[in-house]
Write a protein that holds these residues in place. Sequence first.
Motif, PDB file in Angstrom:
ATOM      1  N   CYS A  70      12.257  61.367  27.086  1.00 48.21           N
ATOM      2  CA  CYS A  70      13.106  60.194  27.298  1.00 48.21           C
ATOM      3  C   CYS A  70      12.234  58.954  27.412  1.00 48.21           C
ATOM      4  O   CYS A  70      12.633  57.933  27.963  1.00 48.21           O
ATOM      5  CB  CYS A  70      13.960  60.359  28.552  1.00 48.21           C
ATOM      6  SG  CYS A  70      13.002  60.594  30.049  1.00 48.21           S
ATOM      7  N   LYS A 118      25.470  65.901  28.497  1.00 44.56           N
ATOM      8  CA  LYS A 118      24.961  64.822  27.669  1.00 44.56           C
ATOM      9  C   LYS A 118      25.978  64.448  26.599  1.00 44.56           C
ATOM     10  O   LYS A 118      26.581  65.325  25.977  1.00 44.56           O
ATOM     11  CB  LYS A 118      23.637  65.221  27.006  1.00 44.56           C
ATOM     12  CG  LYS A 118      22.452  65.220  27.946  1.00 44.56           C
ATOM     13  CD  LYS A 118      21.163  65.470  27.192  1.00 44.56           C
ATOM     14  CE  LYS A 118      19.961  65.397  28.136  1.00 44.56           C
ATOM     15  NZ  LYS A 118      18.686  65.645  27.426  1.00 44.56           N
ATOM     16  N   ARG A 170      15.660  54.410  30.748  1.00 46.98           N
ATOM     17  CA  ARG A 170      16.828  54.032  29.942  1.00 46.98           C
ATOM     18  C   ARG A 170      17.105  52.538  30.043  1.00 46.98           C
ATOM     19  O   ARG A 170      17.493  51.897  29.068  1.00 46.98           O
ATOM     20  CB  ARG A 170      18.052  54.845  30.384  1.00 46.98           C
ATOM     21  CG  ARG A 170      18.035  56.288  29.916  1.00 46.98           C
ATOM     22  CD  ARG A 170      19.370  56.974  30.151  1.00 46.98           C
ATOM     23  NE  ARG A 170      19.603  57.290  31.542  1.00 46.98           N
ATOM     24  CZ  ARG A 170      19.374  58.477  32.109  1.00 46.98           C
ATOM     25  NH1 ARG A 170      18.880  59.474  31.380  1.00 46.98           N
ATOM     26  NH2 ARG A 170      19.627  58.682  33.386  1.00 46.98           N
ATOM     27  N   LEU A 222      14.899  50.617  27.663  1.00 44.29           N
ATOM     28  CA  LEU A 222      15.026  50.901  26.232  1.00 44.29           C
ATOM     29  C   LEU A 222      15.738  49.756  25.518  1.00 44.29           C
ATOM     30  O   LEU A 222      16.833  49.344  25.904  1.00 44.29           O
ATOM     31  CB  LEU A 222      15.797  52.202  26.023  1.00 44.29           C
ATOM     32  CG  LEU A 222      16.068  52.582  24.566  1.00 44.29           C
ATOM     33  CD1 LEU A 222      14.768  52.857  23.831  1.00 44.29           C
ATOM     34  CD2 LEU A 222      16.991  53.797  24.497  1.00 44.29           C
ATOM     35  N   LYS A 258      24.721  60.423  35.421  1.00 46.98           N
ATOM     36  CA  LYS A 258      25.408  59.170  35.108  1.00 46.98           C
ATOM     37  C   LYS A 258      25.987  58.636  36.407  1.00 46.98           C
ATOM     38  O   LYS A 258      26.812  59.299  37.040  1.00 46.98           O
ATOM     39  CB  LYS A 258      26.515  59.388  34.073  1.00 46.98           C
ATOM     40  CG  LYS A 258      27.224  58.100  33.684  1.00 46.98           C
ATOM     41  CD  LYS A 258      28.295  58.348  32.626  1.00 46.98           C
ATOM     42  CE  LYS A 258      28.981  57.036  32.234  1.00 46.98           C
ATOM     43  NZ  LYS A 258      30.032  57.268  31.205  1.00 46.98           N
ATOM     44  N   GLY A 302      16.993  63.325  32.153  1.00 44.76           N
ATOM     45  CA  GLY A 302      16.272  62.839  30.984  1.00 44.76           C
ATOM     46  C   GLY A 302      15.457  63.884  30.277  1.00 44.76           C
ATOM     47  O   GLY A 302      14.775  63.581  29.289  1.00 44.76           O
ATOM     48  N   HIS A 324      11.048  57.813  19.649  1.00 48.63           N
ATOM     49  CA  HIS A 324      10.568  56.965  20.735  1.00 48.63           C
ATOM     50  C   HIS A 324       9.273  56.320  20.270  1.00 48.63           C
ATOM     51  O   HIS A 324       9.026  56.253  19.070  1.00 48.63           O
ATOM     52  CB  HIS A 324      10.369  57.763  22.026  1.00 48.63           C
ATOM     53  CG  HIS A 324      10.049  59.205  21.823  1.00 48.63           C
ATOM     54  ND1 HIS A 324       8.904  59.630  21.181  1.00 48.63           N
ATOM     55  CD2 HIS A 324      10.719  60.336  22.148  1.00 48.63           C
ATOM     56  CE1 HIS A 324       8.893  60.970  21.136  1.00 48.63           C
ATOM     57  NE2 HIS A 324       9.976  61.412  21.698  1.00 48.63           N
ATOM     58  N   THR A 330      22.772  65.584  32.336  1.00 46.69           N
ATOM     59  CA  THR A 330      22.065  64.386  32.750  1.00 46.69           C
ATOM     60  C   THR A 330      22.791  63.739  33.918  1.00 46.69           C
ATOM     61  O   THR A 330      23.856  64.213  34.336  1.00 46.69           O
ATOM     62  CB  THR A 330      21.957  63.402  31.560  1.00 46.69           C
ATOM     63  OG1 THR A 330      21.073  62.338  31.884  1.00 46.69           O
ATOM     64  CG2 THR A 330      23.325  62.854  31.173  1.00 46.69           C
ATOM     65  N   ALA A 386      14.051  58.684  34.638  1.00 50.79           N
ATOM     66  CA  ALA A 386      14.790  58.476  33.397  1.00 50.79           C
ATOM     67  C   ALA A 386      15.721  57.274  33.475  1.00 50.79           C
ATOM     68  O   ALA A 386      15.916  56.567  32.481  1.00 50.79           O
ATOM     69  CB  ALA A 386      15.580  59.735  33.045  1.00 50.79           C
TER      70      ALA A 386
END
Length: 454
Positions: free
Chosen positions: A230, A184, A396, A399, A177, A163, A422, A175, A392
């Motif tokens: 982030c 990214k 996420r 968000l 995943k 992040g 943000h 990043t 992060a």
Amino acid sequence: MTPNPAPTPTLSDLIQDEARRFVDEHPRSLALSRQSAEVWRGGAPMHWMTDWASPCPVFAAQGVGAQITDVDGRLYDDFCLADTPAMFGHGQEAVARAIADQARRGTGFMLPTAGAVIVGRLLAERFGLPLWQMATTASDANRAAIRWARAVTGRPVVLVFDGCYHGMVDDAFVTLKDGQPVMKPGLLGQVHDLTATTRVAPFNDPEALAAALAPGDVAAVLAEPAMTNCGMILPRPGFLDTLRDLTRQAGTLLVVDETHTISTAPGGYARAHGLEPDMLVVGKAIAGGVPAAVWGVTAQLSERMDAAAAQTGPGQSGIGTTLSGNALALAAMRAMLSEVMTDAAYARMLAGAERLMTGLRGVIAARGLPWSVVHVGARVELVFAAAPPENAAAMRAALDADLLHALHLWLINRGVLIAPFHTMMLVSPVTPDAAVDRLVAAVDGFAGALEGLA
């Protein structure tokens, strides 16, 4: 026959209503946006200028203190502050004088000036590292730090936190995943697999950090002491001490990027909390918006750098640009360090941030919202989660892109600007209490509007 009741409005309806209001109230910005699209690719000198929630960018006419006036004559309380370069307010008189005086005598010579000695001393006194270099941006400074770290350690790998964002630094565009490192999404034009030389760990996870350092091939950890890009993620108690201990044990350099966390205190987060980095990077605000950054090193690391340079021999190092260290930026930096970034200025910023946090938490409590507030010094963030996320992945998950878009547009229409990417809000030493109260009231109004939505 009873007529069908009107449907309950949705968040999408709110966004559309706010977009129409913006269009009605910003005819000049809309006209300039159309003209700008004819000459600037993407519609603006930098693509992120069009990333605001409004139907077109607000075209600025001037900034004074902690306010911006746009070309339509509308006034905004500015809590974005250019995403940090104007952290101490727009149009600082001391900086304006220094820039004007230096511009009359030349903006750059590819030679040092007498003022450079003074600036170097001010940096050493303020941040605690004895030796410094300049760059044009924090991106450049971070790239230099990574290159030097690899040179002195002979190691290829850089470790970053999931992040992170450290400017336009390729090595940091990796990043996690599903627990695996990936480049990214949206990284344009990169032909190399960055995961081969960049390792990623979750923030606030000592076990993952230790495992990432264990192979002994990490040249440096590049980190913000509190993550700010982030969504703001604060370090758990003791995590930064563990980070410092583990990097020392692994022979890995610790590079601390204070570009945002300089909002903490006059000497930044690291100085305020006793963190001892091998390298420290500060950008954006350090020259009051004049493009400049600095990076400092310990005396021990400087000796290792000299040895690495001697082993390599003469030639192009690939570190630095012609504009780095120019006289204009040095003059602005001297004014900032000696006249603007004072203890008194920080005291006013921190008091304003405390007022903002208290107000926002009051709104959250009064309306029973599953939101929270975090801060790093004068930098405050509203988070759409009941408890502040600690990494992060959790941020996420919290968000809500539509909610974020709606909040930003709502605030713009009520004369408030916050960072467009943000919910981060920055309080300057010239931000009046009334502006803080207007921001809190606008957030409260937004929360009230959400209560009537389907």
